[in-house]
Design an enzyme around this catalytic site. Structure first.
Site, PDB file in Angstrom:
ATOM      1  N   HIS A 184       3.709   6.257  -6.955  1.00  0.00           N
ATOM      2  CA  HIS A 184       2.843   7.284  -7.557  1.00  0.00           C
ATOM      3  C   HIS A 184       3.547   8.646  -7.469  1.00  0.00           C
ATOM      4  O   HIS A 184       3.655   9.377  -8.463  1.00  0.00           O
ATOM      5  CB  HIS A 184       1.510   7.314  -6.789  1.00  0.00           C
ATOM      6  CG  HIS A 184       0.447   8.168  -7.423  1.00  0.00           C
ATOM      7  ND1 HIS A 184      -0.788   8.354  -6.858  1.00  0.00           N
ATOM      8  CD2 HIS A 184       0.431   8.910  -8.560  1.00  0.00           C
ATOM      9  CE1 HIS A 184      -1.518   9.145  -7.615  1.00  0.00           C
ATOM     10  NE2 HIS A 184      -0.794   9.510  -8.657  1.00  0.00           N
ATOM     11  N   HIS A 203       0.830  -1.209   0.000  1.00  0.00           N
ATOM     12  CA  HIS A 203       0.000   0.000   0.000  1.00  0.00           C
ATOM     13  C   HIS A 203       0.865   1.260   0.000  1.00  0.00           C
ATOM     14  O   HIS A 203       0.708   2.142  -0.868  1.00  0.00           O
ATOM     15  CB  HIS A 203      -0.911  -0.034   1.237  1.00  0.00           C
ATOM     16  CG  HIS A 203      -1.827   1.138   1.359  1.00  0.00           C
ATOM     17  ND1 HIS A 203      -3.160   1.083   1.026  1.00  0.00           N
ATOM     18  CD2 HIS A 203      -1.618   2.418   1.796  1.00  0.00           C
ATOM     19  CE1 HIS A 203      -3.726   2.261   1.240  1.00  0.00           C
ATOM     20  NE2 HIS A 203      -2.810   3.081   1.704  1.00  0.00           N
ATOM     21  N   GLU A 204       1.781   1.359   0.957  1.00  0.00           N
ATOM     22  CA  GLU A 204       2.582   2.578   1.094  1.00  0.00           C
ATOM     23  C   GLU A 204       3.555   2.758  -0.072  1.00  0.00           C
ATOM     24  O   GLU A 204       3.800   3.885  -0.507  1.00  0.00           O
ATOM     25  CB  GLU A 204       3.336   2.586   2.435  1.00  0.00           C
ATOM     26  CG  GLU A 204       2.444   2.567   3.668  1.00  0.00           C
ATOM     27  CD  GLU A 204       1.429   3.699   3.734  1.00  0.00           C
ATOM     28  OE1 GLU A 204       1.628   4.726   3.051  1.00  0.00           O
ATOM     29  OE2 GLU A 204       0.423   3.550   4.448  1.00  0.00           O
ATOM     30  N   HIS A 248       1.708   4.410  -2.898  1.00  0.00           N
ATOM     31  CA  HIS A 248       1.731   5.873  -2.761  1.00  0.00           C
ATOM     32  C   HIS A 248       3.077   6.440  -3.219  1.00  0.00           C
ATOM     33  O   HIS A 248       3.140   7.420  -3.962  1.00  0.00           O
ATOM     34  CB  HIS A 248       1.551   6.268  -1.289  1.00  0.00           C
ATOM     35  CG  HIS A 248       0.153   6.207  -0.779  1.00  0.00           C
ATOM     36  ND1 HIS A 248      -0.903   6.830  -1.411  1.00  0.00           N
ATOM     37  CD2 HIS A 248      -0.375   5.616   0.336  1.00  0.00           C
ATOM     38  CE1 HIS A 248      -2.015   6.623  -0.715  1.00  0.00           C
ATOM     39  NE2 HIS A 248      -1.727   5.880   0.342  1.00  0.00           N
TER      40      HIS A 248
END
Length: 597
Positions: free
Chosen positions: A398, A391-392, A395
Site C-alpha cells: 500500500h 498483513h504487514e 501495509h
C-alpha cells in the site's frame, strides 16, 4: 541435561533475513551529517512567518517544508529501525533519542503555518492557488485546513487549550498507572496445578485453556480485581469523556462524535450505520454461540468459554521461504504486478525476518517517502506468522503504490484506510487456505480462525462502539453515570450481542474498565469499518477478477489525496452504506455453514 537453546545475537542472523537498512544511510557518520544539515535547513522555516499572503512566498515555504520534512523522515526512520534491531545497542538508542527530542523543536518552527493560512482571505487564497500552476497540487491540503476553520479558536484560546492538554489527558494517565503499575491480580492454579500469579499478559493464555476450571478461575480473578477499583475506574473513564465533550463544545462541534469524525470528513452516519447494521444481524452472533456451545460439548456456555479454540491441530513448522510461497499463492488473484512487487520486497531487503537478542517484539510496516518500505517480523514458523507476513506486506505494498503515485504531501493514508490493505491480504490468504485444504480437521481450524477474527474485530469492536456512544450521549445530555450505570449498560449489551444461549456472568459487567481504547474517543469503530472494507474488496477481487483488482489498486495508489470515504467509494466500496459490513456478516454466515456441516 539438554542444552538450553539460546536466542541468536543480531550478528548471528544471516544477512538475507535482515532488512537492507544501509539503503537509507551507509553508516552513522552519514546520518550525523544529514542531521546537522536538517538543523540548519529547518531554521529557515521561521523566516516565512507573516509572509504567506504572498503566493510566491507561500510556494517557497511549502517547497522548503517538504525538503525539511523528507530529510527529517529519513533521519527518523533510520534511527528507529536501527534502535528496534537491538534495543540494547546504546549507539542506536542515542540516535533515536536525538531525533525524537529534535522533532518537537521542528514542530514549533512550523506552528505558525495553519493559523496564518486561516487568517488569510479565503477567496484570495483560492485565487492564488488556481493562478499559480505550482500551487495547484496544494489545493486539497489547503481546502482541508479551511474545512476546520469553524473549529479553530483564537490564538489566545488555542494557547490556553494547549497549556491544559496535560490536565485533559490526566484520566487516561491515571487509568494507565492504576491498571499497569498499581493493580495486582491473585494467584491461580494452571493446568498442572502449579500456582501462578495472574497478569493481564498471561490472562490471554489462561482464557484459551482447554481446562475449563483454569478459564473460569482466571476470568473471575481478573474481573473481581477490577471490581475492587470500580469507583476509581468509573471516575477516570467518565472524567475522560467529560474532557472530550468539553473540548468538542469549545471547538463548536454539534457533538463529541462529530468532533472525532469531522477532521477526516467522515459523516456521523457512518458510525450510526455500522451500529445499526450489526444490530440488524445480531442473530448471526447468536448462532455462532450456539455452534460453539455444541462443538465444545457444553451444557451451558459462559463468557469464559468464548476464546477457547473448538479445533486443535498439531504444532507446525513452516520455513520462511515456504511462508513466502504460501502467501504468494493466496495473493495470486491480485495479479502478476502485485506478486512481483511482493517478491521484490523479499529479494531487496524490505523484511527483517527473525527474532534476535534485544530485538523489538511484535510486527510492523514502516519506512518513508524516500526509502523502501520496511517490515519488522519476529517469525516463529507457525501459520499465524504466515498471516502476519501477508498483513504487514499488505501495509508495505500500500505504501509502495502510494509513494510511487502521489506527491509527498499526499503519500500518507489515514487511519480509516490504514488497515484495509493489510486485512485484504489476510482475507485473500485465509480464503485460499480454506478452499485448498483437504485435511478436514485443519480446514475446520482455519474456518474457526476466520470466524474468531470477524467476531473479535467486527462484532466485539462495534459492541464497544455502541457502549461509547451510549456513554457519551448520556453525559452530553447532562445525565451523570455511576459505576452501577456503566456495569448495567455493559451487561445489557453483552446479553443483546451474545443472545439467549450465553450465560452472561456478572463478572463480565466490569469488562468496560479494562479497555484502554475508551480513552481515545470513538476510535474502535475503525477496526470494524476497516475489516468490512477489506472483506468487500476481497469478495469483489475473487468474484470479478481483473476489473476489481484495478479498482483496488486505484485505492492503494490514492494515499491521502482525498478524504478516506471518497477514496474507498472511488474504488467501489461505499462505507456510507451498510453493504460492506453486510458482506462481512454474509462471510461469517458462510463460515458457520462450513463449521456446522
Amino acid at each position: 541435561m539438554a542444552e538450553v537453546k539460546k536466542l541468536k545475537t543480531r550478528d548471528e542472523i544471516e544477512s538475507k533475513y535482515k532488512w537492507n537498512i544501509e539503503k537509507v544511510y551507509e553508516d552513522v557518520q552519514h546520518w550525523e551529517k544529514d542531521f546537522e544539515k536538517l538543523k540548519n535547513q529547518a531554521l529557515k522555516l521561521k523566516e516565512f512567518s507573516g509572509k504567506l499572503k504572498d503566493p510566491k512566498e507561500l510556494l517557497s515555504y511549502l517547497k522548503l517544508k517538504e525538503e525539511v520534512s523528507r530529510l527529517a523522515e529519513m533521519i527518523f526512520v533510520y534511527a528507529h529501525l536501527r534502535a528496534d534491531e537491538d534495543t540494547a545497542n546504546t549507539t542506536f538508542q542515542t540516535l533515536k533519542n536525538k531525533i525524537d527530542g529534535y522533532l518537537a523543536e521542528l514542530g514549533s518552527m512550523n506552528a505558525f503555518f495553519v493559523p496564518e493560512i486561516l487568517s488569510l482571505p479565503e477567496e484570495e487564497l483560492r485565487k492564488n492557488i488556481k493562478e499559480i500552476k505550482e500551487l495547484n497540487m496544494y489545493d486539497f491540503m489547503i481546502e482541508d485546513i479551511l474545512l476546520m476553520k469553524p473549529h479553530v479558536l483564537s490564538k489566545e484560546l488555542e494557547e490556553v487549550l494547549a497549556s491544559v492538554s496535560d490536565c485533559l489527558d490526566a484520566p487516561s494517565n491515571i487509568f494507565g498507572m492504576l491498571t499497569n503499575a498499581d493493580m495486582t491480580f491473585p494467584v491461580i492454579k494452571d493446568e498442572e496445578g502449579n500456582e501462578v500469579e495472574l497478569t493481564e499478559v498471561n490472562y490471554g493464555t489462561f482464557i484459551r485453556s482447554k481446562d475449563r476450571r483454569v478459564r473460569e478461575e482466571a476470568f473471575k480473578a481478573l474481573f473481581d480485581t477490577y471490581g475492587k477499583f470500580k469507583s476509581t475506574l468509573t471516575s477516570s473513564l467518565t472524567s475522560s469523556v467529560k474532557n472530550f465533550i468539553f473540548s468538542s463544545k469549545t471547538r463548536k462541534y454539534e457533538s463529541a462524535l462529530e468532533s472525532s469524525l469531522k477532521p477526516n470528513n467522515i459523516p456521523v452516519e457512518v458510525y450510526h450505520n455500522a451500529i445499526n447494521t450489526i444490530n440488524k444481524h445480531i442473530d448471526s452472533l447468536h448462532r455462532y454461540v450456539r455452534v460453539k456451545k455444541k462443538l465444545l460439548g457444553l451444557d451451558e456456555i459462559h463468557m469464559y468459554d468464548l476464546y477457547v479454540p473448538v479445533i486443535d491441530i498439531p504444532k507446525e513448522h513452516i520455513e520462511f521461504e515456504d511462508a513466502v510461497n504460501i502467501v504468494k499463492d493466496g495473493l495470486k488473484p491480485l495479479g502478476e504486478e502485485y506478486l512481483n512487487i511482493f517478491q521484490e520486497g523479499v529479494n531487496k531487503g524490505w523484511i527483517d525476518v527473525f527474532e534476535n537478542k534485544g530485538k523489538r517484539g511484535g510486527a510492523y510496516s514502516w519506512g518513508c517517502y524516500d526509502s523502501m518500505p520496511y517490515v519488522l517480523l519476529n517469525y516463529n514458523y507457525n501459520i499465524n506468522d504466515v498471516s502476519t507476513l501477508a498483513h504487514e506486506m499488505g501495509h508495505s505494498i500500500h505504501s509502495y503504490y502510494s509513494r510511487k503515485d502521489q506527491p509527498f504531501i499526499y503519500a500518507n493514508y489515514t487511519l480509516f484506510c490504514a488497515e484495509v490493505a493489510s486485512t485484504t491480504n489476510e482475507a485473500l490468504l485465509i480464503h485460499h487456505l480454506i478452499d485448498k485444504e483437504k485435511d478436514e480437521n485443519r480446514k475446520l481450524y482455519l474456518i474457526n480462525q476466520e470466524l474468531e477474527q470477524i467476531r473479535t474485530t467486527v462484532f466485539r469492536q462495534l459492541m464497544f462502539a455502541e457502549f461509547e456512544l451510549v456513554v457519551h450521549e448520556s453525559i452530553e445530555k447532562g445525565n451523570p453515570l455511576n459505576n452501577n450505570d456503566l456495569c448495567t449498560i455493559w451487561h445489557d449489551l453483552n446479553v443483546k450481542y451474545f443472545g439467549p444461549d450465553m450465560i452472561v456472568d456478572k463478572e463480565i459487567d466490569m469488562e468496560w474498565a479494562r479497555i484502554p481504547h475508551f480513552y481515545r474517543d470513538f476510535y474502535v469503530y475503525q477496526y470494524a469499518t476497516g475489516y468490512a472494507a477489506a472483506s468487500a474488496f476481497a469478495k469483489s477481487i475473487l468474484e470479478d477478477g481483473e476489473k476489481a483488482v484495478e479498482r483496488y489498486k486505484g485505492f492503494l495508489k490514492s494515499g491521502g489525496s482525498d478524504y478516506p470515504i471518497n477514496i474507498l467509494k472511488k474504488a467501489g466500496v461505499d462505507m456510507t452504506t451498510p453493504k460492506p459490513l453486510e458482506a462481512t456478516i454474509n462471510r461469517f454466515n458462510e463460515l458457520l455453514d462450513m463449521l456446522e456441516k
